[in-house]
Design an enzyme around this catalytic site. Structure first.
Site, PDB file in Angstrom:
ATOM      1  N   ASP A 151      -0.701  -2.504   2.878  1.00 24.33           N
ATOM      2  CA  ASP A 151      -1.617  -3.465   3.494  1.00 24.33           C
ATOM      3  C   ASP A 151      -0.974  -4.253   4.639  1.00 24.33           C
ATOM      4  O   ASP A 151       0.245  -4.471   4.642  1.00 24.33           O
ATOM      5  CB  ASP A 151      -2.139  -4.438   2.432  1.00 24.33           C
ATOM      6  CG  ASP A 151      -3.126  -3.773   1.484  1.00 24.33           C
ATOM      7  OD1 ASP A 151      -3.690  -2.739   1.862  1.00 24.33           O
ATOM      8  OD2 ASP A 151      -3.324  -4.289   0.365  1.00 24.33           O
ATOM      9  N   GLU A 191       2.366  -9.397   1.639  1.00 21.41           N
ATOM     10  CA  GLU A 191       2.562  -8.638   0.403  1.00 21.41           C
ATOM     11  C   GLU A 191       2.681  -7.144   0.690  1.00 21.41           C
ATOM     12  O   GLU A 191       3.482  -6.439   0.080  1.00 21.41           O
ATOM     13  CB  GLU A 191       1.398  -8.897  -0.573  1.00 21.41           C
ATOM     14  CG  GLU A 191       1.405 -10.261  -1.214  1.00 21.41           C
ATOM     15  CD  GLU A 191       2.637 -10.520  -2.053  1.00 21.41           C
ATOM     16  OE1 GLU A 191       3.014  -9.669  -2.877  1.00 21.41           O
ATOM     17  OE2 GLU A 191       3.245 -11.594  -1.882  1.00 21.41           O
ATOM     18  N   HIS A 236      -5.454 -11.923  10.455  1.00 24.68           N
ATOM     19  CA  HIS A 236      -5.974 -10.628  10.892  1.00 24.68           C
ATOM     20  C   HIS A 236      -7.455 -10.789  11.207  1.00 24.68           C
ATOM     21  O   HIS A 236      -8.012 -11.874  11.172  1.00 24.68           O
ATOM     22  CB  HIS A 236      -5.776  -9.584   9.782  1.00 24.68           C
ATOM     23  CG  HIS A 236      -4.361  -9.479   9.330  1.00 24.68           C
ATOM     24  ND1 HIS A 236      -3.347  -9.052  10.136  1.00 24.68           N
ATOM     25  CD2 HIS A 236      -3.789  -9.772   8.129  1.00 24.68           C
ATOM     26  CE1 HIS A 236      -2.206  -9.072   9.460  1.00 24.68           C
ATOM     27  NE2 HIS A 236      -2.449  -9.505   8.254  1.00 24.68           N
ATOM     28  N   TYR A 245      -9.965  -5.406   5.729  1.00 22.89           N
ATOM     29  CA  TYR A 245      -9.029  -5.996   4.773  1.00 22.89           C
ATOM     30  C   TYR A 245      -9.457  -7.410   4.421  1.00 22.89           C
ATOM     31  O   TYR A 245      -9.780  -8.220   5.295  1.00 22.89           O
ATOM     32  CB  TYR A 245      -7.622  -5.996   5.361  1.00 22.89           C
ATOM     33  CG  TYR A 245      -6.560  -6.335   4.353  1.00 22.89           C
ATOM     34  CD1 TYR A 245      -6.452  -5.620   3.165  1.00 22.89           C
ATOM     35  CD2 TYR A 245      -5.654  -7.358   4.586  1.00 22.89           C
ATOM     36  CE1 TYR A 245      -5.479  -5.921   2.231  1.00 22.89           C
ATOM     37  CE2 TYR A 245      -4.670  -7.663   3.667  1.00 22.89           C
ATOM     38  CZ  TYR A 245      -4.586  -6.943   2.483  1.00 22.89           C
ATOM     39  OH  TYR A 245      -3.618  -7.252   1.560  1.00 22.89           O
ATOM     40  N   GLU A 255      -0.740   1.506  -1.466  1.00 20.23           N
ATOM     41  CA  GLU A 255      -0.670   0.808  -2.754  1.00 20.23           C
ATOM     42  C   GLU A 255      -1.462   1.475  -3.869  1.00 20.23           C
ATOM     43  O   GLU A 255      -0.992   1.583  -5.001  1.00 20.23           O
ATOM     44  CB  GLU A 255      -1.195  -0.644  -2.631  1.00 20.23           C
ATOM     45  CG  GLU A 255      -0.408  -1.537  -1.739  1.00 20.23           C
ATOM     46  CD  GLU A 255      -0.973  -1.556  -0.335  1.00 20.23           C
ATOM     47  OE1 GLU A 255      -0.673  -2.504   0.371  1.00 20.23           O
ATOM     48  OE2 GLU A 255      -1.690  -0.612   0.044  1.00 20.23           O
ATOM     49  N   ASP A 269      -0.359  -7.275   5.514  1.00 22.38           N
ATOM     50  CA  ASP A 269      -0.023  -8.680   5.325  1.00 22.38           C
ATOM     51  C   ASP A 269       1.361  -8.796   4.710  1.00 22.38           C
ATOM     52  O   ASP A 269       2.081  -7.808   4.577  1.00 22.38           O
ATOM     53  CB  ASP A 269      -1.082  -9.380   4.446  1.00 22.38           C
ATOM     54  CG  ASP A 269      -1.176  -8.780   3.052  1.00 22.38           C
ATOM     55  OD1 ASP A 269      -0.447  -7.818   2.749  1.00 22.38           O
ATOM     56  OD2 ASP A 269      -1.983  -9.276   2.244  1.00 22.38           O
ATOM     57  N   ARG A 324      -7.846  -9.923   2.750  1.00 25.01           N
ATOM     58  CA  ARG A 324      -6.895 -11.048   2.689  1.00 25.01           C
ATOM     59  C   ARG A 324      -6.551 -11.437   4.120  1.00 25.01           C
ATOM     60  O   ARG A 324      -5.690 -10.842   4.745  1.00 25.01           O
ATOM     61  CB  ARG A 324      -5.649 -10.673   1.886  1.00 25.01           C
ATOM     62  CG  ARG A 324      -5.944 -10.504   0.409  1.00 25.01           C
ATOM     63  CD  ARG A 324      -4.683 -10.241  -0.403  1.00 25.01           C
ATOM     64  NE  ARG A 324      -4.990 -10.174  -1.829  1.00 25.01           N
ATOM     65  CZ  ARG A 324      -5.348  -9.060  -2.452  1.00 25.01           C
ATOM     66  NH1 ARG A 324      -5.420  -7.931  -1.788  1.00 25.01           N
ATOM     67  NH2 ARG A 324      -5.625  -9.063  -3.744  1.00 25.01           N
TER      68      ARG A 324
END
Length: 865
Positions: free
Chosen positions: A80, A84, A343, A296, A7, A82, A298
């Site tokens: 990432d 998103e 996670h 991470y 990203e 997740d 989130r």
């Protein structure tokens, strides 16, 4: 050669260092496309087809990736771990796959890692997988759902409740929480109660505090002493004195450490301990993650990898000693329903990197310190406490005082970390007590009665609101930051001492939604939608089936409410808010209701006051409009009814020149001063109160200054035209003909001199201000069709090229330095062609007829449009 897509450029740079020359790591800079904010982006009638758009910057990123792929063996999607991140990878692959022949024979792999460390990344590269379509479907369902709610509900608000700006699936429910809490606070009636405490002196001459626990054989309760009279009677009994220790009880208490951070608990604790809002926390956490310092951020999970647990235990032993390491590792399990994003917890990637040894910018340093301490403390030993309760009996046996305290026998994890609390009050149990034994004589040094009142529930802080939303299952912790930021940006809430206060606009929106879209702002309904989205991500519910079920009912409700007239909405608002915006009139002496009609217009004494809606939102007006023009601002805190300046005005004094009264008044757009009264159609002179001035502190001298605006500064030395100073829409300014220059301070309007005004006007003209010729940034050359010059200018909305009367804004990928004459001609021609298409065809003039001369027609009045 392999092309790796992530990203962010920071993440790309770090990973590139780990992978070496056989890899090209490029950044997508987040999402490369999105649903445009226009009708048809999601089409329920076409099986929820979604139209995606990318901007010029995103298109350039994709071009860079496509160019790199032409000579590569494969594509590795490393966004990432997740929903998103999966969606970004899907978007990138979808766009690249539509480029003819580009992906032919290319190997496509998806890798995920929870930390940007060399070990994590190399392990991920050895264990690739394919795209998780179920996660992608969950993203598509969520994105379509939010679009359908926001894009269809917001226009209803615009039409039926002018002044409101938007609504959203999670945003509106969060706003309802804030508004409901405010209603609780307003309805709260404080109750008086008294507490009796004594300052005691132990055998060892150590002072401590004890409270009245039992009086004349009865245990005291919170409201045992509801007034001073009852408290004073109790004090007489307590002050008899002669206390001895009747009993001492010590109980061991264990306190275990909290688990490492999830997204939600990180936001809550950063709010409590660091004063960060959710956006600031997540921004700092993102940078720490990209720098490879934390995992991470989130996540709903509280688990830590085995190697991380052992690393934490090693760090504890090294820094605090073996007693602080529990006999076995602590294992935490997530209670989150949304397992697809559970996670590993937020933790340091390397426990040996102590916060004192890491040099970062301030916000990152403080947040890293918090994450490190929480993660390490989660693996530390239990704290061993001893809670002591001592009862002291008076010599006549009529009063028993109780003292409580706490002794830390072994601090365990408390030596490093103690979790914060929302709205924590003083904890008496945490106080230390001196050593006491049964039979000890304890002296009463003094006894006091303290008056208290019950307190309303506190307003939400970011921490407590995030906690409440998570408890109710509203939204996702990863989106809380943007949700709360939207409420502030829309002016639906205000922040007072870091607590949410609903603005009047926000309360109106909530009342409207509760009455016309009640189901869609119910907490259970919103949580149920989240659960269904989780079923989609688990592959147990087809995403289009879910959307179809929702849309069927929601679209019918939208159509039903669109049929309402604005008068229906006003009637509802007047009924719901009537007691608040039209409170009963009270007698100044007795405080009792006078029986007068609170909605009777104070100006005409005939019309009824009611809420009205204008372009700028709600206000209170008279039913006899336009004959009666009485208005006042709308507020829900009662200030409009009690504290606002009356329509007849608050007399400030007389104008020394005309002898007319100068009064302070309140109108639809706020307070203003007025000179005298209007006669017939002639309007009296008025002056608005500048921003930053307090109406209730306005003096007569200031009012005279405002009435006499605009102020003449003097003639301009070049042309003799008068220069003026005044207040405008954008603040204080000086004016010369058609050129306006801003003033930095409101008081400058009354003090600015001729020399400074001339200099300000000259500066504005040099920059291309109104009335002055703008200076070109760059001369490109002449247009081949007209031989007229094409120049580059700096405008209000950025740089643009100009040819004759045609202006064309430069695209984002061009600058005044890089634009060429050829590109400028292309932009000018495109803009001129578009203007011609939009221009309506001129109507053909009718043929002239010979006719007898008639008297000239009267000229029609100019249109307001």
């Amino acid at each position: 050669m392999q092309v790796v897509v992530v990203e962010s450029p920071a993440k790309a740079k770090t990973i590139n260092n780990y992978l070496g020359k056989d890899y090209i790591v490029l950044a997508s800079y987040g999402h490369i496309r999105d649903l445009p904010s226009k009708d048809g982006s999601v089409d329920p009638d076409a099986d929820f087809a979604m139209k995606w758009e990318g901007d010029s910057k995103s298109n350039k990123r994709i071009k860079d990736i496509a160019d790199a792929l032409k000579g590569a063996d494969g594509l590795i999607l490393a966004t990432d771990p997740d929903r998103e991140g999966e969606a970004i990878s899907w978007h990138v692959l979808d766009v690249l796959s539509k480029k003819r022949g580009l992906m032919k024979d290319k190997k496509i792999e998806r890798v995920v890692f929870n930390a940007i460390t060399k070990k994590s990344i190399l392990e991920a590269m050895q264990n690739p997988r394919s795209l998780d379509q179920e996660l992608v479907d969950a993203y598509l369902a969520r994105r379509a759902l939010d679009y359908l709610v926001g894009f269809n509900l917001s226009p209803v608000l615009w039409r039926k409740l002018p002044g409101s700006r938007s609504a959203g699936r999670v945003q509106s429910v969060a706003l309802r929480l804030i508004c409901e809490r405010e209603v609780e606070i307003e309805a709260f009636k404080p109750e008086e109660y008294w507490t009796i405490k004594g300052l005691m002196d132990s055998v060892s001459k150590t002072e401590f505090e004890a409270r009245l626990y039992e009086l004349e054989g009865k245990k005291t309760q919170k409201f045992s002493f509801p007034n001073k009279e009852a408290a004073d009677k109790a004090l007489e009994v307590v002050r008899v004195g002669g206390y001895t220790v009747q009993s001492v009880e010590a109980k061991p208490v264990k306190s275990n450490p909290p688990p490492p951070f999830t997204t939600s608990t990180l936001q809550q604790e950063a709010s409590r301990k660091l004063g960060f809002n959710a956006s600031r926390t997540m921004g700092a956490a993102q940078k720490l993650y990209e720098a490879g310092l934390i995992t991470y951020m989130r996540t709903d999970g509280v688990e830590m990898a085995q190697e991380a647990i052992h690393a934490a235990r090693d760090a504890i032993k090294e820094r605090y000693g073996a007693p602080y390491v529990p006999s076995s590792p602590r294992i935490y399990t997530s209670k989150a329903k949304n397992a697809q994003e559970a996670h590993e917890a937020v933790r340091p990637t390397d426990f040996l990197k102590h916060p004192s040894e890491v040099r970062l910018e301030a916000d990152l340093q403080r947040l890293y310190d918090l994450v490190w301490k929480r993660a390490v403390a989660s693996q530390m030993a239990t704290a061993q406490l001893e809670r002591t309760t001592a009862d002291l009996k008076s010599k006549d046996g009529q009063a028993i005082l109780r003292a409580t305290g706490q002794v830390v026998k072994f601090d365990g994890f408390l030596t490093l970390y103690q979790e914060g609390k929302d709205d924590a009050n003083g904890d008496e149990d945490a106080k230390r007590l001196p050593a006491m034994s049964v039979g000890d004589v304890i002296d009463l040094k003094k006894a006091d009665a303290n008056q208290s009142f019950t307190q309303p529930p506190p307003r939400f802080t970011e921490a407590s609101l995030v906690k409440k939303m998570e408890e109710l299952g509203i939204g996702r912790p990863s989106t809380y930051a943007s949700t709360l930021a939207t409420l502030r940006d829309r002016d639906y809430v205000e922040m007072d001492k870091n607590r949410f206060v609903p603005a009047d606009k926000g309360r109106l929106v909530t009342i409207f939604l509760e009455n016309y879209f009640n189901q869609y702002v119910q907490y259970d309904f919103t949580a149920e939608l989240e659960e269904k989205l989780d079923l989609v991500s688990d592959g147990k519910l087809e995403w289009k089936v879910f959307l179809a079920e929702f849309w069927k009912q929601f679209s019918l409700k939208i159509a039903e409410v669109m049929e309402l007239r604005v008068t229906n909405v006003l009637d509802l608002l007047n009924d719901v808010l009537g007691p608040k915006i039209f409170p009963p009139k009270l007698d100044e002496k007795t405080g009792e209701p006078t029986g007068e009609d609170p909605r009777l217009c104070p100006l005409c004494k005939e019309g009824q006051l009611s809420m009205k809606l204008g372009r700028n939102g709600a206000f209170i007006g008279c039913s006899n409009y336009p004959e009666c023009k009485h208005t006042r601002p709308f507020t829900t805190d009662g200030s409009d009814a009690e504290d606002a300046v009356s329509p007849d005005g608050k007399l400030l004094g007389q104008d020394p020149e005309t002898g007319k009264d100068i009064s302070l008044r309140t109108g639809r757009f706020g307070p203003y001063v007025q000179l005298g009264e209007g006669i017939g159609k002639e309007k009296p002179k008025r002056g608005s109160i500048p921003k930053g001035w307090k109406a209730d502190e306005l003096t007569l001298a200031q009012a005279i200054q405002l009435i006499n605006l605009p102020r003449e500064i003097g003639p301009h030395p070049e042309d003799g035209e008068m220069m003026y100073a005044n207040f405008g829409r954008y603040g204080p300014y000086v004016q010369h003909q058609k050129t306006y220059a801003n003033l930095p301070d409101p008081m400058d309007v009354f003090e600015v001199g001729l020399n400074r005004a001339v200099a300000l006007i000259a500066e504005k003209n040099a920059k291309g201000g109104r009335g002055g010729a703008a200076k070109a940034l760059k001369e490109l050359g002449k247009h081949p069709d007209t031989d007229e010059p094409i120049n580059v200018f700096d405008g209000r909305y950025g740089p643009y090229v100009k040819h004759q009367k045609t202006n064309a804004t430069l695209p984002k990928d061009l600058t005044p330095e890089t634009i060429t004459l050829e590109k400028a001609i292309e932009l000018i021609n495109a803009k001129a062609g578009a203007s011609k298409k939009k221009a309506p065809a001129k109507k053909k003039a009718p043929a002239k007829k010979t006719a007898a001369k008639k008297a000239p027609a009267k000229k029609a009045p100019a249109s307001d449009s």
